[in-house]
Scaffold this motif. Structure first.
Motif, PDB file in Angstrom:
ATOM      1  N   SER A 143       0.852  -1.193   0.000  1.00  0.00           N
ATOM      2  CA  SER A 143       0.000   0.000   0.000  1.00  0.00           C
ATOM      3  C   SER A 143       0.888   1.244   0.000  1.00  0.00           C
ATOM      4  CB  SER A 143      -0.917   0.008   1.228  1.00  0.00           C
ATOM      5  OG  SER A 143      -1.770  -1.120   1.228  1.00  0.00           O
ATOM      6  N   VAL A 144       0.852   1.990  -1.101  1.00  0.00           N
ATOM      7  CA  VAL A 144       1.693   3.185  -1.251  1.00  0.00           C
ATOM      8  C   VAL A 144       1.133   4.317  -0.390  1.00  0.00           C
ATOM      9  CG1 VAL A 144       2.600   4.880  -2.882  1.00  0.00           C
ATOM     10  CG2 VAL A 144       2.326   2.496  -3.579  1.00  0.00           C
ATOM     11  N   THR A 145       2.011   4.996   0.334  1.00  0.00           N
ATOM     12  CA  THR A 145       1.588   6.070   1.236  1.00  0.00           C
ATOM     13  C   THR A 145       1.963   7.461   0.732  1.00  0.00           C
ATOM     14  OG1 THR A 145       3.644   5.848   2.506  1.00  0.00           O
ATOM     15  CG2 THR A 145       1.739   4.574   3.259  1.00  0.00           C
ATOM     16  N   VAL A 146       2.740   7.533  -0.329  1.00  0.00           N
ATOM     17  CA  VAL A 146       3.143   8.837  -0.867  1.00  0.00           C
ATOM     18  C   VAL A 146       2.299   9.179  -2.082  1.00  0.00           C
ATOM     19  CG1 VAL A 146       5.497   8.684  -0.003  1.00  0.00           C
ATOM     20  CG2 VAL A 146       4.937   7.719  -2.254  1.00  0.00           C
ATOM     21  N   LYS A 147       2.367  10.431  -2.489  1.00  0.00           N
ATOM     22  CA  LYS A 147       1.615  10.871  -3.659  1.00  0.00           C
ATOM     23  C   LYS A 147       2.484  11.792  -4.521  1.00  0.00           C
ATOM     24  CE  LYS A 147      -0.643  14.677  -1.171  1.00  0.00           C
ATOM     25  NZ  LYS A 147       0.080  14.448   0.077  1.00  0.00           N
ATOM     26  N   LYS A 148       2.006  12.065  -5.708  1.00  0.00           N
ATOM     27  CA  LYS A 148       2.762  12.911  -6.637  1.00  0.00           C
ATOM     28  C   LYS A 148       2.958  14.300  -6.040  1.00  0.00           C
ATOM     29  CE  LYS A 148       2.769  14.498 -11.454  1.00  0.00           C
ATOM     30  NZ  LYS A 148       2.032  14.469 -12.747  1.00  0.00           N
ATOM     31  N   GLY A 149       4.192  14.789  -6.111  1.00  0.00           N
ATOM     32  CA  GLY A 149       4.526  16.100  -5.582  1.00  0.00           C
ATOM     33  C   GLY A 149       5.178  16.062  -4.218  1.00  0.00           C
ATOM     34  N   ASP A 150       5.145  14.914  -3.563  1.00  0.00           N
ATOM     35  CA  ASP A 150       5.766  14.794  -2.240  1.00  0.00           C
ATOM     36  C   ASP A 150       7.289  14.834  -2.352  1.00  0.00           C
ATOM     37  OD1 ASP A 150       3.311  14.618  -1.088  1.00  0.00           O
ATOM     38  OD2 ASP A 150       3.407  12.473  -0.644  1.00  0.00           O
ATOM     39  N   LEU A 151       7.903  15.404  -1.338  1.00  0.00           N
ATOM     40  CA  LEU A 151       9.361  15.378  -1.218  1.00  0.00           C
ATOM     41  C   LEU A 151       9.738  14.236  -0.284  1.00  0.00           C
ATOM     42  CD1 LEU A 151      10.122  19.197  -0.823  1.00  0.00           C
ATOM     43  CD2 LEU A 151      10.343  17.800  -2.895  1.00  0.00           C
ATOM     44  N   VAL A 152      10.649  13.402  -0.726  1.00  0.00           N
ATOM     45  CA  VAL A 152      11.056  12.246   0.075  1.00  0.00           C
ATOM     46  C   VAL A 152      12.570  12.231   0.227  1.00  0.00           C
ATOM     47  CG1 VAL A 152       9.081  10.828  -0.606  1.00  0.00           C
ATOM     48  CG2 VAL A 152      11.184  10.745  -1.957  1.00  0.00           C
ATOM     49  N   ARG A 153      12.994  11.630   1.315  1.00  0.00           N
ATOM     50  CA  ARG A 153      14.417  11.434   1.564  1.00  0.00           C
ATOM     51  C   ARG A 153      14.775   9.969   1.323  1.00  0.00           C
ATOM     52  NH1 ARG A 153      12.358  13.894   5.925  1.00  0.00           N
ATOM     53  NH2 ARG A 153      12.631  11.972   7.136  1.00  0.00           N
ATOM     54  N   GLN A 154      16.036   9.722   1.100  1.00  0.00           N
ATOM     55  CA  GLN A 154      16.489   8.346   0.942  1.00  0.00           C
ATOM     56  C   GLN A 154      16.179   7.550   2.203  1.00  0.00           C
ATOM     57  OE1 GLN A 154      20.520   7.956  -0.340  1.00  0.00           O
ATOM     58  NE2 GLN A 154      20.471   5.729  -0.412  1.00  0.00           N
ATOM     59  N   ASP A 155      15.695   6.318   2.002  1.00  0.00           N
ATOM     60  CA  ASP A 155      15.304   5.395   3.070  1.00  0.00           C
ATOM     61  C   ASP A 155      14.026   5.807   3.790  1.00  0.00           C
ATOM     62  OD1 ASP A 155      17.481   3.756   2.551  1.00  0.00           O
ATOM     63  OD2 ASP A 155      18.779   4.812   3.966  1.00  0.00           O
ATOM     64  N   GLN A 156      13.285   6.765   3.226  1.00  0.00           N
ATOM     65  CA  GLN A 156      11.972   7.106   3.780  1.00  0.00           C
ATOM     66  C   GLN A 156      10.944   6.085   3.290  1.00  0.00           C
ATOM     67  OE1 GLN A 156      10.716  11.196   3.238  1.00  0.00           O
ATOM     68  NE2 GLN A 156       8.544  10.613   3.251  1.00  0.00           N
TER      69      GLN A 156
END
Length: 325
Positions: free
Chosen positions: A252-265
């Protein structure tokens, strides 16, 4: 420089072997299902040789090194037993049977359960010819084995289907201090560990697919594209380079388009629905002579009390007669 490289390789090898040793239980469970497990068949023997006791010095059962989530487990056992007596100990591993886990092949399926029971020295698995018909029926579909020929007081079972085996019955034979000079009529502890579901760490030390999927880079999510196998998450870093990361449909994906993510998040929810728990109980190895002595003392006390009451009544009647006279 070459000396440093060799030292690094030795350290990595030692860490790898240590993790394998502490994760013996996962390998031991896998070994009992050789047709369904492919990559862990070789580890049980290695782990048993390297780690003869599944209970560490701090009291923790080493299954917790691979099954990282904590879940409850219950142990039911008699308060006291007699020498050379067959009794049952029940390990309860509750969970919601509607839950599904991610299997090794990436698909979802039911949860298996397993348990390890650490008995006092002298206690062991009861032979089949000593079991009652009721106890035979309870243990018919469960294959319990000693951890090793030298550790008959440590019993393991699993993996077995969890839907029908949330309660696992262990038939135990108590020792006789008259025959075994190392056993005494005392109170002894019993330790149990039980797990449901797959582990988060393999015997080799690497993570299983039963973990949340993490971002492989830092940047902005520019797209989440669906395909027949799941989704592809596109992460664009500050240099404009796009990293594509495939996520199977079972997650189940928890992120969406436009989100900023860090490595290993985390990009997905944690798919693990299982976990490990441990508990302990105490049992008394009772001396039959003590029971006979206690019964005799109780009967004698009751007779004495009865005689005192009768004597008191008799004395009261004599007193009453003297007063009337």
């Amino acid at each position: 420089m070459m000396h440093v490289v060799k030292m690094k390789k030795k350290v990595i090898e030692v860490i790898r072997k240590s993790v394998v040793a502490t994760c013996f239980y996962t390998g031991l469970l896998f070994a009992q299902l050789p047709n369904s497990i492919t990559s862990a068949d070789a580890f049980p023997i290695y782990a048993q040789q390297a780690y003869p006791n599944p209970r560490e010095a701090n009291g923790r059962i080493v299954c917790a090194n691979c099954h990282l989530a904590q879940k409850p487990v219950e142990l039911e056992t008699p308060q006291a037993v007699l020498p050379n007596e067959v009794f049952e100990t029940v390990v309860k591993i509750p969970y919601d049977t509607a839950q599904k886990q991610i299997l090794g092949n990436g698909k979802k399926g039911g949860l298996n359960v397993g348990a390890v029971l650490v008995l006092p020295e002298g206690f062991k698995l009861a032979p089949k010819n000593t079991l009652s018909e009721e106890l035979k029926a309870k243990t018919k579909s469960v294959y319990v084995t000693p951890y090793s020929p030298k550790q008959e007081n440590i019993l393991v079972v699993g993996p077995i289907a969890g839907e029908k085996n949330q309660e696992i019955t262990f038939p135990i034979l108590s020792p006789d201090p008259k025959k075994d000079k190392g056993v005494y009529f005392l109170k002894y502890p019993l330790y149990v560990g039980g797990n449901r579901g797959r582990a988060q760490v393999n015997p080799t030390g690497d993570k299983t697919n039963n973990n949340a999927l993490l971002a492989k880079g830092t940047g902005k999510i520019t797209g989440i594209d669906q395909n027949e196998k799941g989704v592809i998450v596109k992460i664009e870093d500050t240099n404009g380079k796009v990293l594509e990361q495939s996520i199977p449909a079972e997650y189940s994906v928890t992120v969406k388009k436009g989100d900023l993510v860090r490595q290993d998040q985390q990009l997905t929810l944690d798919p693990n629905v299982g976990g490990f728990g441990q508990t302990e109980r105490e049992i008394v190895l009772q001396d039959p002579n003590r029971i006979i002595g206690f019964i005799g003392f109780s009967v004698l006390t009751m007779l004495t009390q009865t005689m005192l009451v009768l004597k008191k009544k008799q004395f009261e009647k004599v007193q009453a007669a003297e007063m009337n006279f």
